[in-house]
Structures are given as structure tokens and as C-alpha cells.
Design a protein around this motif. Structure first.
Motif, PDB file in Angstrom:
ATOM      1  N   UNK A 128       0.723  -1.267  -0.186  1.00 16.69           N
ATOM      2  CA  UNK A 128       0.109  -0.249   0.304  1.00 16.69           C
ATOM      3  C   UNK A 128       0.713   1.488  -0.115  1.00 16.69           C
ATOM      4  N   UNK A 129       2.001   1.754   0.362  1.00 11.81           N
ATOM      5  CA  UNK A 129       2.795   2.333   0.605  1.00 11.81           C
ATOM      6  C   UNK A 129       3.872   2.459  -0.240  1.00 11.81           C
ATOM      7  N   UNK A 130       4.598   0.823  -0.660  1.00 14.27           N
ATOM      8  CA  UNK A 130       5.167   0.542  -1.783  1.00 14.27           C
ATOM      9  C   UNK A 130       6.637   0.484  -1.203  1.00 14.27           C
ATOM     10  N   UNK A 131       6.521  -0.078   0.148  1.00 10.77           N
ATOM     11  CA  UNK A 131       7.818  -0.483   0.313  1.00 10.77           C
ATOM     12  C   UNK A 131       8.106  -2.223   0.623  1.00 10.77           C
ATOM     13  N   UNK A 132       9.756  -1.827  -0.325  1.00  7.10           N
ATOM     14  CA  UNK A 132      10.047  -3.838  -0.093  1.00  7.10           C
ATOM     15  C   UNK A 132      11.184  -3.578   0.171  1.00  7.10           C
ATOM     16  N   UNK A 133      11.642  -3.974   1.807  1.00  4.18           N
ATOM     17  CA  UNK A 133      12.375  -4.107   2.663  1.00  4.18           C
ATOM     18  C   UNK A 133      13.439  -5.631   2.596  1.00  4.18           C
ATOM     19  N   UNK A 134      14.742  -5.859   2.033  1.00  2.00           N
ATOM     20  CA  UNK A 134      15.061  -6.671   1.369  1.00  2.00           C
ATOM     21  C   UNK A 134      16.735  -7.557   2.003  1.00  2.00           C
ATOM     22  N   UNK A 135      16.554  -8.436   3.154  1.00  2.00           N
ATOM     23  CA  UNK A 135      17.998  -8.756   3.704  1.00  2.00           C
ATOM     24  C   UNK A 135      17.963  -7.790   5.007  1.00  2.00           C
ATOM     25  N   UNK A 136      18.710  -8.248   6.161  1.00  2.00           N
ATOM     26  CA  UNK A 136      17.690  -7.806   7.382  1.00  2.00           C
ATOM     27  C   UNK A 136      18.727  -6.329   7.475  1.00  2.00           C
ATOM     28  N   UNK A 137      19.741  -5.997   7.371  1.00  2.00           N
ATOM     29  CA  UNK A 137      20.200  -4.792   7.135  1.00  2.00           C
ATOM     30  C   UNK A 137      19.439  -4.452   6.500  1.00  2.00           C
ATOM     31  N   UNK A 138      18.458  -3.553   5.118  1.00  2.00           N
ATOM     32  CA  UNK A 138      16.965  -3.175   5.092  1.00  2.00           C
ATOM     33  C   UNK A 138      16.490  -3.350   6.057  1.00  2.00           C
ATOM     34  N   UNK A 139      16.192  -3.965   6.276  1.00  2.00           N
ATOM     35  CA  UNK A 139      14.738  -4.266   7.263  1.00  2.00           C
ATOM     36  C   UNK A 139      15.029  -3.447   8.412  1.00  2.00           C
ATOM     37  N   UNK A 140      16.289  -3.654   8.410  1.00  2.00           N
ATOM     38  CA  UNK A 140      16.164  -3.038   9.862  1.00  2.00           C
ATOM     39  C   UNK A 140      16.240  -1.684   9.455  1.00  2.00           C
ATOM     40  N   UNK A 141      17.379  -1.181   8.785  1.00  4.38           N
ATOM     41  CA  UNK A 141      17.351   0.588   8.338  1.00  4.38           C
ATOM     42  C   UNK A 141      15.551   1.122   8.201  1.00  4.38           C
ATOM     43  N   UNK A 142      14.788   0.153   7.348  1.00  5.57           N
ATOM     44  CA  UNK A 142      13.521   0.874   6.478  1.00  5.57           C
ATOM     45  C   UNK A 142      12.661   0.627   7.458  1.00  5.57           C
ATOM     46  N   UNK A 143      13.026  -0.057   9.069  1.00  5.52           N
ATOM     47  CA  UNK A 143      12.031  -0.087   9.822  1.00  5.52           C
ATOM     48  C   UNK A 143      12.012   0.940  10.720  1.00  5.52           C
ATOM     49  N   UNK A 144      13.603   1.252  10.988  1.00  6.50           N
ATOM     50  CA  UNK A 144      13.896   2.848  11.503  1.00  6.50           C
ATOM     51  C   UNK A 144      13.075   3.389  11.013  1.00  6.50           C
ATOM     52  N   UNK A 145      13.638   4.063   9.868  1.00  3.88           N
ATOM     53  CA  UNK A 145      13.047   5.176   9.437  1.00  3.88           C
ATOM     54  C   UNK A 145      11.599   5.352   9.289  1.00  3.88           C
ATOM     55  N   UNK A 146      10.875   4.138   8.904  1.00  2.00           N
ATOM     56  CA  UNK A 146       9.171   4.188   9.071  1.00  2.00           C
ATOM     57  C   UNK A 146       8.827   4.481  10.661  1.00  2.00           C
ATOM     58  N   UNK A 147       9.574   3.764  11.259  1.00  2.82           N
ATOM     59  CA  UNK A 147       9.223   4.257  12.169  1.00  2.82           C
ATOM     60  C   UNK A 147       9.227   5.707  13.262  1.00  2.82           C
ATOM     61  N   UNK A 148      10.442   6.108  12.753  1.00  3.33           N
ATOM     62  CA  UNK A 148      10.738   8.158  12.465  1.00  3.33           C
ATOM     63  C   UNK A 148       9.678   8.617  12.395  1.00  3.33           C
ATOM     64  N   UNK A 149       9.210   8.348  11.882  1.00  2.00           N
ATOM     65  CA  UNK A 149       7.297   9.213  11.173  1.00  2.00           C
ATOM     66  C   UNK A 149       6.312   9.143  12.136  1.00  2.00           C
ATOM     67  N   UNK A 150       6.688   8.078  13.010  1.00  2.00           N
ATOM     68  CA  UNK A 150       5.372   8.478  14.214  1.00  2.00           C
ATOM     69  C   UNK A 150       6.111   9.184  15.344  1.00  2.00           C
ATOM     70  N   UNK A 151       4.701   9.891  15.805  1.00  2.00           N
ATOM     71  CA  UNK A 151       4.250  10.448  16.823  1.00  2.00           C
ATOM     72  C   UNK A 151       4.272   9.482  17.721  1.00  2.00           C
ATOM     73  N   UNK A 152       3.933   8.058  17.362  1.00  2.00           N
ATOM     74  CA  UNK A 152       2.866   7.104  18.485  1.00  2.00           C
ATOM     75  C   UNK A 152       2.367   6.170  17.816  1.00  2.00           C
ATOM     76  N   UNK A 153       2.403   4.808  18.294  1.00  2.00           N
ATOM     77  CA  UNK A 153       2.267   4.097  17.710  1.00  2.00           C
ATOM     78  C   UNK A 153       2.245   3.154  18.171  1.00  2.00           C
TER      79      UNK A 153
END
Length: 154
Positions: free
Chosen positions: A46-71
Motif C-alpha cells: 500500500x505504500x510501495x515498500x520492500x525491504x530485502x535483507x536484515x540490513x534493509x529491514x533494520x534501516x527501513x523499519x527505523x526510518x518508518x518508525x521515525x515518522x510516528x509520534x506514537x504507534x
């Protein structure tokens, strides 16, 4: 496979899914990435996201979580179909939160999962997030912000 092994496998996969939600909510990005095989994949079409590998997953989830005030994410058991050292399953998700840009999100979704038994236990090989309902009406509540050093920060 014995009935005891089947029960153990199903239990371990449920623990894996619980660790995923906990690691995301606690912003423990290293633990989050460790729940995947080295070549694991996270997809959020739905937001055109794909993270492949542990490294991409770690960096990607940190970036996405940084967009949230709370979740807040609540996971509900779904299905697990064991196939030897692999399995597929679904988990049902309720989420809400407010983004740092002020927008709010309440959604219900399904994770479509693939799992692999490894020497370190069951891991995700793929997790695809399918939104089934989205409400962007502003949330009426707020998240209390903890004072520095309080137990709420752990």
C-alpha cells in the motif's frame, strides 16, 4: 512429525510473531531485524515498500518508525500451516497512531507470512502487510510523554 513437535513449532512461530510486534513497539530495531532470515523480506504494497535483507529491514523499519509520534500495534493469532522446516501463516493486526506530520491512522490489516526453521529457531522469510481497513480521521487522544529516566522509556 510428532504431535509434540507440531505443537512446539506452532508455539515457536506464535512467539516469533509476538516478538515482531514487541520489537516494533519498543523500537528495538536490531531485535526486529534478527527475527528474519538473512535474506528475509518485508513488503508493504500500500505504500510501495520492500525491504530485502536484515540490513534493509533494520534501516527501513527505523526510518518508518521515525515518522510516528506514537504507534500501537495489536496482533491477533491467525493461521499456521506447517510444511516440515517451512510454514506459511497469517496474523491479524489492529494499529493506530499519529504521524509526526499530525495525520492519524487507524487500520486493520493482515500479515501474510512465510517462515523457515533455522539453527536459531523459526524466522520470517517474508512478511507482507495487507491493509483491509484504513481510517485517517484525527485521533482524539494523545500519548503521554514520559519524563527522562522514567520506567516508561524502557
Amino acid at each position: 512429525m510428532s504431535d509434540i513437535q507440531t505443537i512446539a513449532d506452532r508455539f515457536e512461530i506464535e512467539v516469533l510473531r509476538g516478538e515482531f510486534t514487541d520489537a516494533g513497539m519498543m523500537r528495538d530495531y536490531d531485535r526486529f531485524a534478527s527475527l528474519f532470515t538473512p535474506d528475509g523480506v518485508v513488503r508493504i504494497p500500500d505504500i510501495n515498500v520492500e525491504f530485502v535483507s536484515r540490513e534493509e529491514i533494520r534501516a527501513g523499519i527505523e526510518r518508518l518508525q521515525g515518522l510516528w509520534d506514537y504507534f500501537v500495534q495489536t496482533a491477533h493469532p491467525g493461521t499456521i500451516q506447517l510444511e516440515g522446516d517451512t510454514a506459511v501463516g497469517r496474523a491479524y493486526i489492529a494499529e493506530f497512531g499519529r504521524m509526526r506530520d499530525g495525520s492519524s491512522h487507524l487500520n486493520y490489516a493482515v500479515y501474510h507470512d512465510r517462515y523457515q526453521r533455522t539453527s536459531d529457531g523459526w524466522k520470517f522469510t517474508e512478511r507482507v502487510y495487507e491493509v483491509r481497513y484504513l481510517d485517517t480521521t484525527p485521533l482524539a487522544g494523545s500519548a503521554p510523554h514520559a519524563a527522562p529516566g522514567s520506567m516508561r522509556e524502557s
